[in-house]
Design an enzyme around this catalytic site. Sequence first.
Site, mmCIF file in Angstrom:
data_model
loop_
_atom_site.group_PDB
_atom_site.id
_atom_site.type_symbol
_atom_site.label_atom_id
_atom_site.label_comp_id
_atom_site.label_asym_id
_atom_site.label_seq_id
_atom_site.Cartn_x
_atom_site.Cartn_y
_atom_site.Cartn_z
ATOM 1 C CD GLN A 175 -2.861 -0.430 -0.246
ATOM 2 O OE1 GLN A 175 -3.142 0.696 -0.629
ATOM 3 N NE2 GLN A 175 -3.559 -1.329 -0.870
ATOM 4 C CB SER A 176 4.322 1.884 -1.272
ATOM 5 O OG SER A 176 5.086 2.918 -1.416
#
Length: 346
Positions: A87-88
């Site tokens: 989920q960067s």
Amino acid sequence: MAESALTTEELRQRVARLPRIELAHLPTPLEEVPRFADVVGGPRIFIKRDDCTGLLYGGNKTRHNEFLMAEALRRGADVVVWGAGVQSNNCRQTAAACARLGLECRLVLSRSAHRDEIQGNLLLDYLVGAKVEIVDAEIGPELDEVIIKRAEELRGKGRIVYSWDRHEGRPLAAVSYLLCLAEIVDEMQERQLPIDAIYVSSAGATGAGLTLAKAVLGLACPVRLICPIKWPWDTRADMAEIANQVASLLDLPHRLGADDIDATEDYIGPGYGAISEGGMEALDLLARYEGILLDPVYTSKAMAALIDHVRKRQLKAGQNVVFVHTGGTPAVFAYRDELMEAKKGR
Ligand SMILES: *Cc1c(COP(=O)(O)O)cnc(C)c1O
């Protein structure tokens, strides 16, 4: 330190020596949030809307990438290898920058901090055409190793690679936050208001840049860095080193030590990538009282620190606080279950 302060204009001229490309919508707005401040019960609060830097839902990495991607182009890169968590926000904004610049983007994403359902940032990575590889390596030195390996493999095939390198990249990223503080100082001066404190979620380049800019501009107020992650190294010493690399890059005489970095790890909660109780309260209040979204991993925890400091009377009525919103909001879709669970009873 006896150096005389630079004006914001002088600082901008200094930074203009470095290669830069335009990616972000700048300056970002500075918005007062009176209903939120009222319910929190302390100082006036202004939000620097770096969640509105524009590119694919924005965030602080789009400022960073104006300098990082300029370096990639200067080196003639045809492929960018980047990596962080599934989920960067960093990877999502970098994938978008690559799309805009016509560079191939390869992402190495760790599922160690969140499950790898195709939602939020990960969904956006795919939609802008990034080539994604999901791995088990922990975010930090272990994942960095995999990124280096993938970059080497591509170089072996004759590609010109620009890859995420913690030591080379972070000073360039931090430069962009000197410019952010210059914007904040100008915007508060326009309002004829002093700044009593600045809050931001950071354990890296963003906070290093803001802290160096505070010294360069001769600002007296604290720049409080609320760490979202506990690194396996001394974060304050590391951030001082980033700041010093930026200073030498720009021929500035300023040098910072670990003691100049006002950072706390007290608001990480259960861990990096896991929502905290204080963070959930902050996210809930800002959403319901202002219609502004915080993210579960970074900004909600930084705002939880601000709220806690109001309650401990470290921040008081009559003061003016600037909160730098670094973005991350697409993650809410991937955190749907956690957020709805935490919202029960609110
Ligand atoms: C990456 C990120 C941060 C931290 O930035 P650093 O430069 O590593 O300190 C803070 N907030 C959000 C939303 C981010 O994506």
